[in-house]
Motif scaffolding. Structure first.
Motif, mmCIF file in Angstrom:
data_model
loop_
_atom_site.group_PDB
_atom_site.id
_atom_site.type_symbol
_atom_site.label_atom_id
_atom_site.label_comp_id
_atom_site.label_asym_id
_atom_site.label_seq_id
_atom_site.Cartn_x
_atom_site.Cartn_y
_atom_site.Cartn_z
ATOM 1 N N ASN A 140 -120.055 94.084 -52.083
ATOM 2 C CA ASN A 140 -119.908 92.771 -51.474
ATOM 3 C C ASN A 140 -120.616 91.688 -52.270
ATOM 4 O O ASN A 140 -120.087 90.599 -52.495
ATOM 5 C CB ASN A 140 -120.559 92.819 -50.100
ATOM 6 N N ASN A 141 -121.828 92.017 -52.681
ATOM 7 C CA ASN A 141 -122.635 91.060 -53.432
ATOM 8 C C ASN A 141 -121.978 90.728 -54.768
ATOM 9 O O ASN A 141 -121.884 89.560 -55.156
ATOM 10 C CB ASN A 141 -124.027 91.658 -53.646
ATOM 11 N N ILE A 142 -121.508 91.748 -55.452
ATOM 12 C CA ILE A 142 -120.815 91.525 -56.726
ATOM 13 C C ILE A 142 -119.561 90.694 -56.481
ATOM 14 O O ILE A 142 -119.260 89.766 -57.231
ATOM 15 C CB ILE A 142 -120.463 92.872 -57.401
ATOM 16 N N GLY A 143 -118.848 91.020 -55.411
ATOM 17 C CA GLY A 143 -117.631 90.264 -55.088
ATOM 18 C C GLY A 143 -117.923 88.794 -54.855
ATOM 19 O O GLY A 143 -117.215 87.920 -55.364
ATOM 20 N N GLN A 144 -118.986 88.518 -54.119
ATOM 21 C CA GLN A 144 -119.300 87.121 -53.838
ATOM 22 C C GLN A 144 -119.700 86.367 -55.111
ATOM 23 O O GLN A 144 -119.219 85.253 -55.360
ATOM 24 C CB GLN A 144 -120.430 86.992 -52.808
ATOM 25 N N ILE A 145 -120.549 86.969 -55.914
ATOM 26 C CA ILE A 145 -120.982 86.301 -57.145
ATOM 27 C C ILE A 145 -119.791 86.120 -58.091
ATOM 28 O O ILE A 145 -119.631 85.069 -58.711
ATOM 29 C CB ILE A 145 -122.130 87.082 -57.815
ATOM 30 N N ALA A 146 -118.937 87.135 -58.169
ATOM 31 C CA ALA A 146 -117.750 87.028 -59.036
ATOM 32 C C ALA A 146 -116.878 85.863 -58.575
ATOM 33 O O ALA A 146 -116.397 85.066 -59.393
ATOM 34 C CB ALA A 146 -116.957 88.331 -58.999
ATOM 35 N N TYR A 147 -116.689 85.766 -57.263
ATOM 36 C CA TYR A 147 -115.885 84.647 -56.750
ATOM 37 C C TYR A 147 -116.517 83.309 -57.124
ATOM 38 O O TYR A 147 -115.845 82.397 -57.613
ATOM 39 C CB TYR A 147 -115.717 84.749 -55.233
ATOM 40 N N LEU A 148 -117.815 83.186 -56.889
ATOM 41 C CA LEU A 148 -118.490 81.909 -57.163
ATOM 42 C C LEU A 148 -118.439 81.574 -58.656
ATOM 43 O O LEU A 148 -118.252 80.414 -59.031
ATOM 44 C CB LEU A 148 -119.934 81.959 -56.653
ATOM 45 N N LYS A 180 -110.515 82.456 -49.463
ATOM 46 C CA LYS A 180 -109.549 82.193 -48.402
ATOM 47 C C LYS A 180 -108.138 82.602 -48.822
ATOM 48 O O LYS A 180 -107.162 81.883 -48.598
ATOM 49 C CB LYS A 180 -109.589 80.718 -48.002
ATOM 50 N N GLY A 181 -108.053 83.749 -49.470
ATOM 51 C CA GLY A 181 -106.757 84.296 -49.857
ATOM 52 C C GLY A 181 -106.168 83.738 -51.140
ATOM 53 O O GLY A 181 -105.072 84.125 -51.543
ATOM 54 N N GLU A 182 -106.902 82.839 -51.792
ATOM 55 C CA GLU A 182 -106.372 82.199 -53.000
ATOM 56 C C GLU A 182 -106.465 83.105 -54.231
ATOM 57 O O GLU A 182 -105.729 82.946 -55.184
ATOM 58 C CB GLU A 182 -107.149 80.902 -53.294
ATOM 59 N N LYS A 183 -107.445 84.000 -54.229
ATOM 60 C CA LYS A 183 -107.672 84.827 -55.419
ATOM 61 C C LYS A 183 -107.594 86.303 -55.066
ATOM 62 O O LYS A 183 -107.716 86.690 -53.909
ATOM 63 C CB LYS A 183 -109.034 84.491 -56.040
ATOM 64 N N GLN A 184 -107.437 87.103 -56.106
ATOM 65 C CA GLN A 184 -107.226 88.523 -55.914
ATOM 66 C C GLN A 184 -108.062 89.322 -56.906
ATOM 67 O O GLN A 184 -108.318 88.872 -58.014
ATOM 68 C CB GLN A 184 -105.746 88.820 -56.166
ATOM 69 N N ALA A 185 -108.461 90.502 -56.486
ATOM 70 C CA ALA A 185 -109.194 91.399 -57.388
ATOM 71 C C ALA A 185 -108.200 92.353 -58.049
ATOM 72 O O ALA A 185 -107.327 92.907 -57.383
ATOM 73 C CB ALA A 185 -110.220 92.203 -56.595
ATOM 74 N N TYR A 186 -108.338 92.534 -59.361
ATOM 75 C CA TYR A 186 -107.518 93.497 -60.095
ATOM 76 C C TYR A 186 -108.401 94.648 -60.579
ATOM 77 O O TYR A 186 -109.548 94.436 -60.974
ATOM 78 C CB TYR A 186 -106.853 92.824 -61.300
ATOM 79 N N PHE A 187 -107.817 95.832 -60.547
ATOM 80 C CA PHE A 187 -108.536 97.015 -61.008
ATOM 81 C C PHE A 187 -107.739 97.703 -62.110
ATOM 82 O O PHE A 187 -106.572 97.393 -62.326
ATOM 83 C CB PHE A 187 -108.760 97.970 -59.831
#
Lengths: 422, 422
Positions: free
Chosen positions: B323-331, B367-374
């Motif tokens: 979660n933390n990585i996700g939030q920082i990556a988004y920011l 808010k649904g604007e971006k997506q994570a790719y793996f």
């Protein structure tokens, strides 16, 4: 900025435009550094009394409420008293801290405050009321009501934080400061552009609130890696029992005992991207290798030697959590175009390493463009906000706590804007 | 996007404009899902072989190098082999994983690869060389050199990650995917706007790299709360010995056994700011209260009951770190105006909860604007990049690994731009 006082005309104007606003007279308010127990009517053992009361030398009106901010781990209490042993007018704000799981102790103190109030004023239609905020205002509403038999008024947590911070920033001299190793408490200068700012409140979890004006705010984010994480993981790893014990361990620890540094991976600086060999690459990242090495040694019949010091683990986790909050706060401040970042909440506890790490993170990420601000009453922002958001019921027409007649205050803090829709 | 192939003219043009570029023919490359040990000349016990080789059906040139990416905790090896048991031309990329503290095992495999190479080609001026990246390329340089007596060529870690990711994104079908609970592996569609993107590489620590074009990149940030933190804290708390054991525990855990939820504080949703009662307020935040309650019970002569399940702690920490990585990556993606975010690194390991948490964090914050790719080869991005950044020394004029004559490849991957200053 803490020395920036509202001018009388501005406050008068406020009082006129907001006739229903809280009438706590904050003119000339200042911090008193002495043992608050010598002044307080409450004497309960096992309770943490803060050593820095706030004197309100010109508030003469009756205060018929106390305020409590009940968070996930800690409950913060603020109440007003007259000067008992002197002929001074005015009074002071007193601050007390409880663990939320001992809410019974907090209720005990509230009962004493109610009794003291009744002793001074007799049972009257203007009963003492409790202004409650934080999640516990909802969770413990019935319990408070049943035990105290007084009116419990609930105020929104974020709104209280903003009201409290605005009060500290604009009214209390020597409250807000910046931290650096050479100057651990440099009081902030007054500045005209108070808004917008970001408030980062670090309790069990962390809330980040963008404040655009006296009545405009938005919770823009937060993180659940907060004080509760620090306490929880360290209590399991080290057996330490109190937050202060953990902070003391961190003071004498060396995080490189458990953290993987850039130098552990590279054997040198990773200079191409400006990472020094002493930079932390991975919090607790050394544990993997050290445990595996020890297992290998054991399988070779050698004595496995793998111990991690409580001090090192404490320092590592304190760094990690503070740093992480600092980075997210910076990124949120960028996204929301805010220059000034205030850190509050009981996690900070005036602890040097914590403030140093937060300050460093903001300076590092902003390349020196932004600064971290701290408050001496960092843990009481919400409680003070809740206190200020109530107008004394009978302000200006009844006797005050110590029985003297209270004239209407001329200079008041506009803490309870009626036009803000929560 | 993984199905987006370079057209022949574009690749030809690349080969012309970058005559010194790597000449690995990636035309028609695809993933082979079978046991790689049946094809590999290397047979070492105690080594993790990946099950998804990449077939390069048209690469016929001699490959005189292997690549290794030595990180803080794991070393990743990539090498090329001809098809041994068939008459097919081309060959395949093989993937192997070692723990960095067992670098001796990795060196053992490299020795076998060197012997195999000598067996096929004899001792020649075109000796096998090792392309090394990651911090270990520096830390273990002398060790590798002394043990292998081959040329060790060091490549920058960030540059290798970018080269590797570009290769996976543009050349390998069914490599890049998005995750959702209903569709755990939805392969990404081709899209014309590859750049800019953010690569979040999660190893022991986390690096975030903004890539603006094939040769333009910048490490914009990172966090030291990464895979090493997860492993380190959990091994100390639970005694688990392997990463897979920890992930398995997380699968059956319930984080609310240790995490403080919004409902634990409020007794309900905090709906004013849109926080549901089930939202995590504080990771490990329940430990404080539960331990204190247990102590109180013990002091009252009751049986203290405070145990925290290994499964619950594992799940909590997996959530927290992802979660933390996700939030920082988004920011960071917001600050640097990047829409597409790729998550790589050995922490992910194809684990559903991890990908779900990262995906959710990106969707939630954006808010649904971006997506994570793996990526299916998420752990090997840097190693593959290192592999592709070398041109086979004698490309086009000598015999290949299996002794056949190798004509110059016509379609090549431009993995080694000469004009990028590191």
């Amino acid at each position: 900025m803490s020395s920036q006082h509202h001018s009388a005309p501005r406050l008068l104007e406020k009082a006129i435009t907001n006739p229903g606003a809280v009438k706590i007279n904050v003119e000339g308010a200042f911090i008193v550094d002495e043992d608050p127990r010598s002044k307080s009517p409450v004497r309960t053992e096992g309770v943490h009394y803060e050593g820095s009361d706030i004197r309100l030398p010109h508030h003469t009106g009756l205060v018929s409420h106390v305020a409590v901010d009940i968070g996930g781990s800690l409950a913060k209490l603020v109440y007003f008293t007259r000067e008992i042993d002197s002929s001074d007018v005015g009074g002071r704000l007193n601050f007390m801290l409880f663990e939320t799981h001992r809410i019974d102790l907090c209720i005990e103190v509230l009962k004493q405050l109610k009794e003291e109030y009744v002793r001074l004023h007799g049972p009257s239609p203007t009963e003492l009321c409790v202004v409650a905020t934080g999640g516990g205002a909802f969770k413990y509403y019935d319990k408070l009501k049943d035990a105290l038999k007084v009116n419990i008024i609930r105020e929104d947590e974020m709104q209280c934080l903003i009201t409290g911070l605005d009060f500290f920033v604009t009214e209390i001299p020597n409250e807000v400061f910046t931290y650096s190793e050479t100057e651990p408490m440099q009081f902030a200068e007054a500045r005209p552009d108070v808004y917008p700012y970001l408030l980062v409140n670090i309790g069990s979890g962390v809330s980040m609130i963008k404040v655009s004006g006296p009545r405009q705010f938005e919770r823009v984010g937060g993180t659940h890696l907060g004080g509760g994480t620090f306490w929880g993981i360290l209590s399991l790893l080290t057996g330490a029992r109190t937050f202060d014990e953990m902070l003391a361990m961190a003071d004498s620890g060396d995080n490189s005992g458990v953290d993987m540094l850039v130098g552990d991976i590279y054997g040198m600086d990773y200079s191409k991207i400006g990472l020094k060999s002493t930079a932390i690459a991975s919090t607790f990242g050394k544990v993997f290798r050290m445990k595996n090495d020890a297992e290998e040694a054991a399988s070779n019949g050698e004595e496995p030697d793998v111990t991690f010091k409580n001090e090192d683990m404490s320092r590592s986790l304190l760094y990690a959590i503070s740093n992480n909050i600092g980075q997210i706060a910076y990124l949120q401040s960028e996204k929301h175009q805010v220059k000034h970042i205030y850190f509050g909440g009981s996690f900070i506890r005036g602890h040097r390493q914590t403030m140093n790490t937060l300050s460093y993170a903001i300076r590092f990420w902003s390349k020196g463009e932004k600064q971290a601000y701290f408050l001496r009453h960092e843990g009481y922002i919400g409680a003070v906000g809740a206190f200020l958001r109530r107008q004394p019921v009978n302000w200006g027409r009844r006797t005050s706590l110590d029985g003297t007649t209270a004239p209407p205050d001329k200079e008041t803090f506009d803490g309870h804007p009626k036009d803000h829709a929560l």
